[in-house]
Motif scaffolding. Structure first.
Motif, mmCIF file in Angstrom:
data_model
loop_
_atom_site.group_PDB
_atom_site.id
_atom_site.type_symbol
_atom_site.label_atom_id
_atom_site.label_comp_id
_atom_site.label_asym_id
_atom_site.label_seq_id
_atom_site.Cartn_x
_atom_site.Cartn_y
_atom_site.Cartn_z
ATOM 1 N N TYR A 161 0.832 -1.207 0.000
ATOM 2 C CA TYR A 161 0.000 0.000 0.000
ATOM 3 C C TYR A 161 0.865 1.255 0.000
ATOM 4 C CZ TYR A 161 -3.059 3.688 1.741
ATOM 5 O OH TYR A 161 -3.729 4.880 1.911
ATOM 6 N N TYR A 162 1.929 1.236 0.796
ATOM 7 C CA TYR A 162 2.793 2.412 0.878
ATOM 8 C C TYR A 162 3.620 2.590 -0.387
ATOM 9 C CZ TYR A 162 1.282 2.850 5.632
ATOM 10 O OH TYR A 162 0.491 3.021 6.738
ATOM 11 N N ALA A 163 3.940 1.498 -1.044
ATOM 12 C CA ALA A 163 4.607 1.610 -2.342
ATOM 13 C C ALA A 163 3.693 2.324 -3.338
ATOM 14 C CB ALA A 163 4.981 0.223 -2.860
ATOM 15 N N TRP A 164 2.411 2.026 -3.287
ATOM 16 C CA TRP A 164 1.444 2.711 -4.145
ATOM 17 C C TRP A 164 1.363 4.193 -3.785
ATOM 18 C CZ3 TRP A 164 -3.071 5.414 -3.153
ATOM 19 C CH2 TRP A 164 -3.851 5.720 -4.268
ATOM 20 N N LEU A 165 1.358 4.500 -2.467
ATOM 21 C CA LEU A 165 1.302 5.896 -2.040
ATOM 22 C C LEU A 165 2.518 6.679 -2.513
ATOM 23 C CD1 LEU A 165 -0.050 5.973 1.643
ATOM 24 C CD2 LEU A 165 -1.184 6.806 -0.423
ATOM 25 N N VAL A 166 3.685 6.034 -2.469
ATOM 26 C CA VAL A 166 4.911 6.694 -2.925
ATOM 27 C C VAL A 166 4.779 7.095 -4.391
ATOM 28 C CG1 VAL A 166 7.346 6.300 -3.477
ATOM 29 C CG2 VAL A 166 6.461 5.659 -1.235
ATOM 30 N N GLY A 167 4.138 6.264 -5.168
ATOM 31 C CA GLY A 167 3.974 6.543 -6.589
ATOM 32 C C GLY A 167 2.990 7.653 -6.891
ATOM 33 N N TYR A 168 1.978 7.822 -6.025
ATOM 34 C CA TYR A 168 0.904 8.763 -6.341
ATOM 35 C C TYR A 168 0.805 9.950 -5.377
ATOM 36 C CZ TYR A 168 -0.843 5.363 -9.716
ATOM 37 O OH TYR A 168 -0.964 4.505 -10.787
ATOM 38 N N HIS A 169 1.316 9.799 -4.161
ATOM 39 C CA HIS A 169 1.173 10.869 -3.169
ATOM 40 C C HIS A 169 2.451 11.027 -2.359
ATOM 41 C CE1 HIS A 169 -3.176 11.360 -3.819
ATOM 42 N NE2 HIS A 169 -3.203 10.050 -3.986
ATOM 43 N N LEU A 170 3.589 11.031 -3.034
ATOM 44 C CA LEU A 170 4.876 11.109 -2.335
ATOM 45 C C LEU A 170 5.027 12.374 -1.498
ATOM 46 C CD1 LEU A 170 7.616 9.940 -1.706
ATOM 47 C CD2 LEU A 170 8.496 10.945 -3.830
ATOM 48 N N PRO A 171 4.731 13.576 -2.007
ATOM 49 C CA PRO A 171 4.911 14.781 -1.172
ATOM 50 C C PRO A 171 4.088 14.727 0.111
ATOM 51 C CG PRO A 171 4.610 15.381 -3.476
ATOM 52 C CD PRO A 171 4.288 13.920 -3.366
ATOM 53 N N GLU A 172 2.825 14.296 -0.014
ATOM 54 C CA GLU A 172 1.973 14.211 1.171
ATOM 55 C C GLU A 172 2.503 13.182 2.151
ATOM 56 O OE1 GLU A 172 1.003 13.951 -1.938
ATOM 57 O OE2 GLU A 172 -0.751 15.217 -2.362
ATOM 58 N N LEU A 173 2.975 12.048 1.635
ATOM 59 C CA LEU A 173 3.508 10.994 2.491
ATOM 60 C C LEU A 173 4.766 11.463 3.211
ATOM 61 C CD1 LEU A 173 2.876 8.048 3.232
ATOM 62 C CD2 LEU A 173 4.448 7.342 1.429
ATOM 63 N N GLN A 174 5.630 12.193 2.522
ATOM 64 C CA GLN A 174 6.843 12.725 3.154
ATOM 65 C C GLN A 174 6.495 13.718 4.257
ATOM 66 O OE1 GLN A 174 8.748 14.211 -0.424
ATOM 67 N NE2 GLN A 174 10.238 12.519 -0.432
ATOM 68 N N GLN A 175 5.496 14.520 4.006
ATOM 69 C CA GLN A 175 5.079 15.499 5.007
ATOM 70 C C GLN A 175 4.555 14.796 6.262
ATOM 71 O OE1 GLN A 175 1.993 18.134 3.647
ATOM 72 N NE2 GLN A 175 2.181 19.508 5.385
ATOM 73 N N VAL A 176 3.763 13.753 6.055
ATOM 74 C CA VAL A 176 3.226 12.997 7.185
ATOM 75 C C VAL A 176 4.346 12.302 7.949
ATOM 76 C CG1 VAL A 176 1.855 10.961 7.797
ATOM 77 C CG2 VAL A 176 0.931 12.666 6.220
#
Length: 482
Positions: free
Chosen positions: A223-238
């Motif tokens: 799931y997080y691999a998918w997030l990295v592909g589509y929502h990396l900036p938001e994931l980094q901020q979190v």
């Protein structure tokens, strides 16, 4: 273990986690989880969860996905939302029992461990709450049991089956609450296992163990691999915000958990007694197994104490090791004619008190400590004037997330000083700390039709309680074009 014993344990689990499951009010953690699940369903977005319209990536998604499925099946039901947590708590109980029995080979030890586990306050509370913690610890306890079976008992192809299952459970634990249970439950187990209860040989087990880790990475990381592909900036901020919270939020000194044994409630004296390791060396027959259980518990305490952020509820993963440590002491006392009868009476009395409380006292206790003047914003759900109307709050004021849960809909921020923005949202309901005349400038308010819906108090404590706050007292006003 005979059928009567199995039925007894099942019955106690049903009472502990399912009886009067909707009796206690929600807390902030439940509110967040249920809101996110509700918005998954209402917005149809299951991969990128939101909470009150904002991205909610701080917590892993598995409990929220489960909550979303419950919302589809039983919309708006708090009791239904808590059932999955009760099931997971029962699963945690099962794996605790199985590990206890595997540790000593004794059914009486497994039963006493289970009784103690089911009468720990934190276990009962979290097993009745639609929150994240119970998922990660339940799955991790299953992973630990499968690791024990694979590393100590299985041979040949059987090793692969047990260890791959362990990997899958570890991955699910990560989807439950990230690395929490890896640090608080698995790591201290691994250290204690290597020091005091290691397998006779690891020949032929290293490859399946590596495969177990790979499975955990795939299940927990896909799931997080998918997030990295589509929502990396938001994931980094979190990630930055959450890692910062670990070292800056609720920071306590290293000795903050010195009173950890008090989390055992009625079992606190026995937890302290179990820690007298030299005393038990020539008294407990299964001393290596006792040393493993107590060592695992103390390693958890040390690792949790090393983290800057501390809360007493973070001691929840110590519940199984506390229960096993206490069980060794209780069984030793029972084995002594001088103390045996009194110990049995004490143990079964504690269980009886919990059963009576869970069956008959939860609702009266909730009412006794509740707010008799409560007038919840949840009442707006039945107000026909507000059907289909969007809710907003003053963007300059903080909003308690519990209000979003109670209102049953998003309450989004709105700049009430911007006439164009306000006009674009009409008709709408404004949730505000002050009456609407103090929230919206007179030149804007003069062009609106104002309907006062009411003043709502969502405090769960009475005014005399120090936790009572004006943040839960809000006005709701319907504004429309004239």
């Amino acid at each position: 273990m005979n059928a009567k014993t199995k039925f007894f344990i099942l019955a106690i689990c049903l009472v502990t986690f399912f009886a009067n499951i909707g009796a206690l009010p929600t807390d902030i953690m439940e509110s967040r989880n249920i809101i996110t699940a509700r918005e998954m369903v209402s917005d149809g977005c299951w991969l990128v969860p939101t909470m009150n319209g904002e991205l909610r990536l701080a917590k892993p998604p598995l409990p929220t996905w489960v909550g979303g499925l419950v919302e589809l099946a039983c919309p708006g039901s708090l009791a239904a939302q808590r059932v999955p947590a009760a099931i997971m708590a029962s699963l945690w109980t099962l794996f605790t029992l199985l590990i206890a029995r595997r540790l000593t080979g004794r059914n009486d030890f497994a039963i006493v461990t289970t009784v103690v586990f089911l009468t720990l306050y934190n276990v009962v509370l979290m097993g009745r709450s639609a929150t994240w913690d119970i998922y990660c610890h339940s799955f991790m306890m299953g992973a630990i049991y499968f690791l024990i079976k694979g590393l100590k008992d299985a041979t040949g192809a059987g090793v692969w089956g047990w260890l791959l299952a362990a990997g899958a459970m570890m991955g699910l634990s990560f989807l439950g609450k990230g690395p929490v249970s890896f640090y608080a439950l698995l790591l201290p187990f691994a250290i204690a296992f290597c020091l005091w209860w290691r397998p006779a040989t690891m020949r032929g087990k290293w490859l399946p163990l590596a495969a177990s880790v790979a499975v955990a990475l795939v299940v927990g990381g896909a799931y997080y691999a998918w997030l990295v592909g589509y929502h990396l900036p938001e994931l980094q901020q979190v990630a930055h915000r959450e890692s910062g919270a670990w070292v800056n939020h609720n920071v306590r000194p290293w000795y903050y958990y010195w009173r950890f044994f008090l989390e055992g409630g009625a079992w606190a004296p026995f937890i302290l007694a179990a820690m007298a390791i030299p005393y038990w060396k020539k008294r407990i027959a299964q001393y290596p197994e006792y040393l493993f259980a107590v060592g695992w518990m103390l390693l958890q305490l040390v690792l949790l104490s090393l983290m800057p952020e501390k809360k007493m509820r973070y001691l929840l993963p110590m519940a199984p090791t506390m229960a096993m440590s206490v069980a060794f002491v209780l069984l030793w006392l029972i084995g002594k004619n001088r103390y045996g009868k009194a110990t049995r009476i004490y143990m079964w009395s504690i269980l009886g008190i919990f059963v009576v409380a869970e069956l008959f006292l939860l609702r009266p206790i909730g009412a006794l400590f509740g707010n008799p003047e409560a007038h919840s914003i949840a009442l707006t759900r039945q107000d026909k004037r507000l059907q289909g109307v969007s809710f907003y709050h003053n963007a300059n004021e903080d909003l308690r997330i519990e209000l979003v849960y109670e209102a049953g809909k998003k309450i989004l921020p709105l700049n009430l000083g911007d006439s164009a923005l306000v006009a674009a949202k009409l008709p709408c309901a404004i949730v505000s700390r002050e009456p609407i005349e103090k929230e919206i400038p007179a030149n804007i308010l003069g062009g609106l039709r104002v309907t006062r819906i009411g003043t709502f108090d969502d405090n769960k404590h009475p005014k005399s309680n120090r936790h009572y706050t004006q943040a839960f007292v809000n006005h709701v006003t319907l504004i429309e074009r004239k």
